[in-house]
Design a protein around this motif. Structure first.
Motif, PDB file in Angstrom:
ATOM      1  N   PRO A 250      -7.665 -55.754 -52.140  1.00 46.16           N
ATOM      2  CA  PRO A 250      -6.711 -54.858 -51.476  1.00 46.16           C
ATOM      3  C   PRO A 250      -7.120 -54.650 -50.025  1.00 46.16           C
ATOM      4  O   PRO A 250      -8.294 -54.395 -49.733  1.00 46.16           O
ATOM      5  CB  PRO A 250      -6.835 -53.559 -52.292  1.00 46.16           C
ATOM      6  CG  PRO A 250      -7.282 -54.006 -53.642  1.00 46.16           C
ATOM      7  CD  PRO A 250      -8.215 -55.159 -53.381  1.00 46.16           C
ATOM      8  N   ASP A 251      -6.155 -54.776 -49.109  1.00 48.60           N
ATOM      9  CA  ASP A 251      -6.529 -54.840 -47.693  1.00 48.60           C
ATOM     10  C   ASP A 251      -7.175 -53.570 -47.162  1.00 48.60           C
ATOM     11  O   ASP A 251      -7.934 -53.615 -46.190  1.00 48.60           O
ATOM     12  CB  ASP A 251      -5.348 -55.252 -46.814  1.00 48.60           C
ATOM     13  CG  ASP A 251      -4.181 -54.285 -46.843  1.00 48.60           C
ATOM     14  OD1 ASP A 251      -4.266 -53.243 -47.534  1.00 48.60           O
ATOM     15  OD2 ASP A 251      -3.164 -54.571 -46.168  1.00 48.60           O
ATOM     16  N   HIS A 252      -6.925 -52.407 -47.799  1.00 51.40           N
ATOM     17  CA  HIS A 252      -7.546 -51.189 -47.279  1.00 51.40           C
ATOM     18  C   HIS A 252      -9.072 -51.237 -47.415  1.00 51.40           C
ATOM     19  O   HIS A 252      -9.778 -50.591 -46.648  1.00 51.40           O
ATOM     20  CB  HIS A 252      -6.987 -49.957 -47.978  1.00 51.40           C
ATOM     21  CG  HIS A 252      -7.394 -49.823 -49.411  1.00 51.40           C
ATOM     22  ND1 HIS A 252      -6.675 -50.386 -50.447  1.00 51.40           N
ATOM     23  CD2 HIS A 252      -8.448 -49.193 -49.995  1.00 51.40           C
ATOM     24  CE1 HIS A 252      -7.263 -50.112 -51.603  1.00 51.40           C
ATOM     25  NE2 HIS A 252      -8.327 -49.392 -51.360  1.00 51.40           N
ATOM     26  N   LEU A 253      -9.581 -52.021 -48.361  1.00 51.51           N
ATOM     27  CA  LEU A 253     -11.030 -52.126 -48.522  1.00 51.51           C
ATOM     28  C   LEU A 253     -11.662 -52.952 -47.400  1.00 51.51           C
ATOM     29  O   LEU A 253     -12.863 -52.824 -47.145  1.00 51.51           O
ATOM     30  CB  LEU A 253     -11.375 -52.768 -49.873  1.00 51.51           C
ATOM     31  CG  LEU A 253     -10.969 -51.991 -51.124  1.00 51.51           C
ATOM     32  CD1 LEU A 253     -11.298 -52.795 -52.377  1.00 51.51           C
ATOM     33  CD2 LEU A 253     -11.665 -50.638 -51.171  1.00 51.51           C
ATOM     34  N   ALA A 254     -10.864 -53.788 -46.763  1.00 49.41           N
ATOM     35  CA  ALA A 254     -11.403 -54.691 -45.744  1.00 49.41           C
ATOM     36  C   ALA A 254     -11.130 -54.233 -44.320  1.00 49.41           C
ATOM     37  O   ALA A 254     -11.556 -54.888 -43.357  1.00 49.41           O
ATOM     38  CB  ALA A 254     -10.815 -56.093 -45.945  1.00 49.41           C
ATOM     39  N   MET A 255     -10.431 -53.116 -44.141  1.00 50.69           N
ATOM     40  CA  MET A 255      -9.970 -52.717 -42.807  1.00 50.69           C
ATOM     41  C   MET A 255     -11.113 -52.525 -41.816  1.00 50.69           C
ATOM     42  O   MET A 255     -11.010 -52.923 -40.650  1.00 50.69           O
ATOM     43  CB  MET A 255      -9.124 -51.446 -42.897  1.00 50.69           C
ATOM     44  CG  MET A 255      -7.726 -51.693 -43.414  1.00 50.69           C
ATOM     45  SD  MET A 255      -6.854 -52.919 -42.412  1.00 50.69           S
ATOM     46  CE  MET A 255      -5.352 -53.117 -43.359  1.00 50.69           C
ATOM     47  N   ASP A 256     -12.216 -51.904 -42.226  1.00 54.20           N
ATOM     48  CA  ASP A 256     -13.323 -51.690 -41.295  1.00 54.20           C
ATOM     49  C   ASP A 256     -13.858 -53.019 -40.774  1.00 54.20           C
ATOM     50  O   ASP A 256     -14.077 -53.187 -39.566  1.00 54.20           O
ATOM     51  CB  ASP A 256     -14.447 -50.898 -41.971  1.00 54.20           C
ATOM     52  CG  ASP A 256     -14.083 -49.445 -42.208  1.00 54.20           C
ATOM     53  OD1 ASP A 256     -13.108 -48.976 -41.585  1.00 54.20           O
ATOM     54  OD2 ASP A 256     -14.763 -48.781 -43.007  1.00 54.20           O
ATOM     55  N   GLY A 257     -14.058 -53.967 -41.670  1.00 58.19           N
ATOM     56  CA  GLY A 257     -14.573 -55.267 -41.259  1.00 58.19           C
ATOM     57  C   GLY A 257     -13.594 -56.054 -40.414  1.00 58.19           C
ATOM     58  O   GLY A 257     -13.994 -56.772 -39.495  1.00 58.19           O
TER      59      GLY A 257
END
Length: 300
Positions: A250-257
């Motif tokens: 899910p893209d919200h998990l990757a937003m910081d990176g």
């Protein structure tokens, strides 16, 4: 098995323990639900059996099952205990100040996306409410497992439940580190993933998730391969940052990176949004004041 006027006040807790063990077929899991020790559950059941002069459970080292007498008692006690709980919950509502324990079942990703942003504010505004959040990847039966509500993808909510949308859309992302893409190249279409090192996701059932893509009405389901399989999506993101391979999360998990450049995204046009997450609960049970307050905050 008539319960006479001589019943003690401890009967309610004993009946709750009995119904929890009957639902879980496990003393340990029942103890987790009731927040007491397994030995306390065992003692309570033993005392109840002695008082009723009947065995309620068949126990082995590997399993727990109801006896015929236990089945009859569970069938009669279940609705009665539900009525008692509902009456007490109505008293909470009439008291005007939300309180009590609210048990929520959700995946870790759903907890991070839905619950984490409101946890501190909710507990500050409703200090008499205790949130008991259990994170797992199973499609739990929230009624049988003693939860007040669950959080799940809208398409997976059981038809007999009341669903409240809390995240309108969810979108997945195909991600890897810049170093990985520089070393191995970038996939242009989903089938290219078969030539890449992918970080796979395993459900708690043991099944491996097949990556699902869609573009212009064309659907692709890819059974990827790779050096690493995990049951933890945030750890998949970390492994992708470390250059292990390509992850699909899910893209919200990757937003910081993605924001700070530790991750890059590919196949974006193959990853459409789909209906998001719902908080859901049984329509056959009274909604507690604490759960009502939580729903209001999540839907603001």
């Amino acid at each position: 098995m008539k319960i006479t006027h001589q019943s003690k006040g401890s009967d309610l807790s004993a009946f709750a323990a009995f119904l929890a063990v009957a639902a879980h077929r496990s003393f340990r899991n029942a103890a987790v639900e009731l927040d007491i020790t397994p030995s306390a559950i065992s003692h309570s059941i033993k005392m109840l059996e002695q008082r009723l002069k009947v065995r309620l459970f068949n126990r082995t080292t590997r399993s727990v099952s109801l006896t015929e007498a236990g089945e009859r008692l569970a069938a009669r006690l279940g609705p009665a205990m539900t009525s008692i709980e509902d009456a007490l919950l109505e008293m909470e509502v009439n008291r005007g100040s939300p309180g009590g324990t609210v048990r929520i079942n959700a995946s870790e990703g759903a907890v991070r996306l839905v619950m984490k942003p409101v946890l501190a504010r909710f507990l500050h505004e409703y200090p008499q409410v205790h949130l008991d959040i259990v994170s797992d990847g199973r499609l739990s039966d929230i009624v049988a497992d003693g939860f007040d509500a669950g959080i799940r993808l809208a398409e997976a909510v059981p038809k007999d439940m009341i669903a409240v949308p809390v995240v309108k859309q969810v979108r997945f992302a195909v991600i890897a580190s810049p170093a990985y893409f520089e070393r191995q190249g970038r996939p242009d279409v989903p089938q290219d993933l078969l030539r890449h090192d992918c970080i796979r996701f395993r459900f708690e059932s043991g099944a491996i998730y097949r990556w699902e893509f869609e573009r212009r009405g064309v659907t692709e389901r890819i059974n990827v391969n790779g050096p690493l399989t995990l049951t933890d999506q945030p750890l998949m993101v970390e492994a992708a940052m470390d250059g292990v391979g390509i992850a699909f999360v899910p893209d919200h998990l990757a937003m910081d990176g993605l924001r700070d450049g530790r991750l890059e995204r590919v196949l974006e046009d193959w990853c459409p949004a789909f209906p998001g997450l719902c908080l859901y609960y049984s329509g056959h049970r009274h909604v507690s004041s604490g759960l009502s307050a939580l729903i209001r905050m999540l839907t603001e």
